[in-house]
Design a protein around this motif. Structure first.
Motif, mmCIF file in Angstrom:
data_model
loop_
_atom_site.group_PDB
_atom_site.id
_atom_site.type_symbol
_atom_site.label_atom_id
_atom_site.label_comp_id
_atom_site.label_asym_id
_atom_site.label_seq_id
_atom_site.Cartn_x
_atom_site.Cartn_y
_atom_site.Cartn_z
ATOM 1 N N SER B 36 -4.379 -9.494 -0.448
ATOM 2 C CA SER B 36 -5.573 -9.610 0.393
ATOM 3 C C SER B 36 -5.764 -8.379 1.280
ATOM 4 C CB SER B 36 -5.497 -10.872 1.249
ATOM 5 O OG SER B 36 -4.314 -10.846 2.021
ATOM 6 N N ASP B 37 -4.638 -7.766 1.664
ATOM 7 C CA ASP B 37 -4.760 -6.590 2.536
ATOM 8 C C ASP B 37 -4.713 -5.281 1.737
ATOM 9 O OD1 ASP B 37 -2.177 -6.612 1.710
ATOM 10 O OD2 ASP B 37 -1.267 -6.485 3.707
ATOM 11 N N GLY B 38 -4.806 -5.390 0.426
ATOM 12 C CA GLY B 38 -4.770 -4.195 -0.409
ATOM 13 C C GLY B 38 -3.368 -3.826 -0.842
ATOM 14 N N GLY B 39 -2.347 -4.452 -0.254
ATOM 15 C CA GLY B 39 -0.976 -4.210 -0.663
ATOM 16 C C GLY B 39 -0.362 -2.975 -0.026
ATOM 17 N N LEU B 40 0.926 -2.802 -0.301
ATOM 18 C CA LEU B 40 1.662 -1.674 0.288
ATOM 19 C C LEU B 40 1.351 -0.358 -0.425
ATOM 20 C CD1 LEU B 40 5.186 -3.296 0.862
ATOM 21 C CD2 LEU B 40 3.390 -2.863 2.548
ATOM 22 N N LEU B 41 0.923 -0.444 -1.670
ATOM 23 C CA LEU B 41 0.648 0.794 -2.413
ATOM 24 C C LEU B 41 -0.371 1.659 -1.684
ATOM 25 C CD1 LEU B 41 0.349 -0.474 -6.117
ATOM 26 C CD2 LEU B 41 2.258 0.764 -5.084
ATOM 27 N N ARG B 42 -1.272 0.970 -1.008
ATOM 28 C CA ARG B 42 -2.366 1.684 -0.341
ATOM 29 C C ARG B 42 -1.837 2.671 0.704
ATOM 30 N NH1 ARG B 42 -6.869 -1.717 2.787
ATOM 31 N NH2 ARG B 42 -5.024 -1.999 4.043
ATOM 32 N N GLY B 43 -0.719 2.291 1.359
ATOM 33 C CA GLY B 43 -0.180 3.159 2.423
ATOM 34 C C GLY B 43 0.921 4.079 1.941
#
Lengths: 220, 448
Positions: B36-43
């Motif tokens: 839902s928050d885009g996941g950790l990959l995004r950061g």
């Protein structure tokens, strides 16, 4: 209370489908008149019936590529003819042939692997040939048809017109309501749902049907 | 009265039948879970293609065997680590990134293609030293120390069920050796992958779920453009659109593309678009063009020849970075198509064009006499071990079509040792090949 209501509901459905007889009939208490009168629920004499129907249609579905579509109309018109034998029994065999101009549209295509872009005009039509049966219940006339349909798709693009057609089975559910009767003529309000699954076309129509008793049984 | 009752029953039954017949076929539900928050990959910083090779191998599961079995195979492609299992042909498609705290996260979703079940996966690379090396940009060598540990979940639920994978062994040779051929893309029309057969989207997905080749169906439009489409006519099983009706040969490409969309909204691709997408956007090694009608043979061969010529130019230029190994075979499936093939060859020879490689499906003797590079028998004719061997000795490959069940995949892998199998269960086929298969010998001089 809920169980009683459910049983009552089931009984109603079963009655409608003819799965059980009404209580009076089960008890053998049918009135004399019911036993001697023709079984046709409308009380009309047996006849060869010719009918014509005209009405607007509404086709289900949307253009596949709204990004290209400039305009589209899913409202069309249906014109049909029916020949039926209204027997002294409940069921009346019938054959219906309909033509319907179902939908039209206009899209603007960009340039692509097909070449230069341009205006694409679309027209969707169908012929439906549908044998079926109907029955008269008071003023109502439910009917069912299972037949074939020719669906024709005409396109005009880059100044060239082409059409292609597809043959598919069609199913038709209809319900007529007799508005008036005058001698051998009757006027019905006619609703129908037509499905042409092979061509993914489904449309509904609400029109007027004129019925004429062309030949009446002399026994009646 | 009896006739009344019978009639009512008949009408009731008929109405129910009509409703069933009138109900439109709809695309199977498809749900690709997302964080839902885009996941950790995004950061994080995505791992490079070279670093992803670290994760390839056979893995054992110490936790989460209920989901993907006791063992699985992991292959990688651009930006994706694929966990490929023989449990319900399940797979997990994961991305990998180095996080600011020096951990390496591997996350994405899992799915059983034939069912509606899917869920999220979040794993971390262990041991810490290995993750540290990756974050430094190094390319470590695979070793039994490598583990992926974390959690999986169901649907969009946050992953909370333990999942742990431990590297066991390198993969058997498969690139350029054994072809896991996707059956008109990643999934069957009845699957829940959310992509339509013969779409560009399904070709890209096929690359990610274990295929290294694809079989696609080819027909020609009225204006002679070869497209990817299976059936002779448009139907709700494959396409949608108010004005999407008619037979493929009656419609121009403009009419098809203007009026129709595939079941999940994709465009009907041309063969040229598909080939270029496969070359530029995937690591797929080859394509099997199943030409459905003789009329499509010449235009298909023209496109194939053009794409092969572009590829040759690309591979012979000074820039080695854009080199790409990719093979095309044009399938000859019937005698009518064979006649069309002969006609096409005559045209090509007259025009001085190079004839693309062919695959012949029905007669192994014709494979050799026609100079085709491969034979494509149906699996229903049996393993045909002697024919497979005879063709192999003559330098031709064998690719069976289309096997989706585990027991038959095992049988054909172990008895016939083919060069490839067409399957809509790529994850299952890839993993079964890794467990039971024997890498077929490299064919001297054979074109892919």
């Amino acid at each position: 209370v809920r169980g009683t209501a459910a049983r009552a509901g089931c009984a109603t459905v079963a009655l409608l489908l003819g799965l059980v007889r009404p209580a009076a009939a089960q008890e053998g208490a049918a009135p004399e008149a019911a036993r001697v009168a023709p079984a046709s629920s409308s009380g009309a004499p047996a006849a060869l019936e010719l009918s014509g129907v005209l009405g607007p249609t509404l086709t289900f579905g949307e253009p596949a590529n709204p990004q290209y579509a400039r305009s589209s109309s899913r409202v069309g018109v249906l014109l049909g003819a029916v020949v039926a034998y209204r027997s002294s029994y409940f069921v009346a065999p019938r054959l219906e042939v309909d033509y319907a101009a179902l939908a039209s549209g206009e899209s603007e295509l960009p340039s692509g692997p097909w070449g230069d872009g341009g205006k694409l005009e679309q027209r969707l039509r169908t012929w439906v040939i549908s044998p079926g049966v109907s029955g008269d219940l008071w003023r109502f006339r439910p009917r069912l048809g299972l037949g074939i349909a020719f669906v024709s798709q005409a396109n005009e693009y880059a100044g060239q017109s082409h059409s292609s057609s597809q043959l598919s089975i069609s199913t038709q559910l209809g319900l007529g309501f007799q508005l008036m009767e005058s001698g051998p003529l009757r006027l019905d309000l006619d609703a129908r749902l037509v499905g042409i699954p092979g061509a993914e076309v489904t449309f509904t129509s609400l029109g007027l049907m004129v019925r004429w008793d062309a030949l009446r049984s002399v026994d009646d | 009265m009896n006739s009344n009752r019978r009639t009512r029953r008949l009408l009731g039954l008929g109405a129910a039948t009509a409703l069933v017949l009138a109900s439109c076929e709809s695309a199977p539900d498809a749900h690709v879970p997302m964080f839902s928050d885009g996941g950790l990959l995004r950061g994080g910083r995505a791992l490079s293609r070279e670093q992803l090779y670290l994760f390839e191998g056979g893995f054992a599961l110490s936790q989460g065997a209920d989901l993907l079995g006791d063992d699985l195979s992991v292959k990688t492609t651009r930006g994706t680590i694929s966990l490929l299992s023989d449990r319900n042909a399940g797979f997990a498609l994961l991305g990998a990134a180095c996080l600011p705290d020096d951990r390496v996260v591997v996350e994405g979703y899992w799915q059983y293609p034939t069912r509606t079940e899917a869920g999220l996966v979040r794993l971390f690379v262990g041991p810490e030293e290995l993750a540290h090396q990756l974050c430094l940009g190094q390319v470590p060598v695979p070793s039994p120390e490598l583990e992926l540990r974390g959690y999986y979940g169901n649907d969009d639920e946050f992953p909370a069920l333990p999942l742990a994978l431990h590297w066991q062994a390198e993969l058997k040779p498969w690139r350029g050796r054994f072809f896991t051929v996707a059956h008109h893309g990643a999934c069957e029309p009845t699957d829940h992958c959310g992509v339509a057969p013969n779409s560009l989207e399904t070709l890209r997905l096929a690359d990610r779920i274990g295929s290294n080749a694809v079989e696609v169906d080819v027909r020609a439009t009225r204006d002679g453009i070869p497209i990817l489409f299976h059936d002779p006519a448009l139907s709700s099983a494959l396409v949608s659109g108010l004005f999407c009706n008619g037979a493929i040969p009656d419609l121009s490409l403009a009419e098809l593309r203007g009026n129709c969309a595939l079941r999940y909204g994709e465009a009907i691709p041309t063969v040229g678009e598909a080939l270029r997408s496969l070359i530029d956007e995937t690591e797929i090694e080859g394509v099997y063009l199943d030409v459905k009608v003789p009329e499509a043979m010449l235009p298909t061969a023209r496109v194939a020849a053009q794409v092969l010529a572009e590829l040759e130019a690309r591979n012979t230029n000074a820039d080695a970075r854009d080199d790409r190994s990719f093979g095309i075979v044009v399938a000859i499936t019937t005698d009518d198509n064979l006649r069309a093939w002969h006609s096409m060859k005559a045209t090509f020879e007259a025009e001085g064009l190079r004839v693309p490689p062919c695959l012949l499906e029905y007669d192994p003797d014709l494979v050799l006499s026609e100079g085709c590079v491969a034979w494509g028998p149906t699996w229903t004719d049996g393993t045909r071990v002697e024919d497979v061997q005879r063709l192999r000795e003559a330098g031709a490959m064998t690719i069976f079509w289309t096997i989706n069940q585990s027991e038959f995949i095992d049988k054909y892998l172990t008895r016939a040792v083919p060069n490839g199998i067409i399957s809509a269960r790529a994850a299952l086929l890839f993993h079964r090949y890794q467990k039971l298969g024997t890498p077929p010998p490299v064919l001297a001089g054979a074109q892919q």
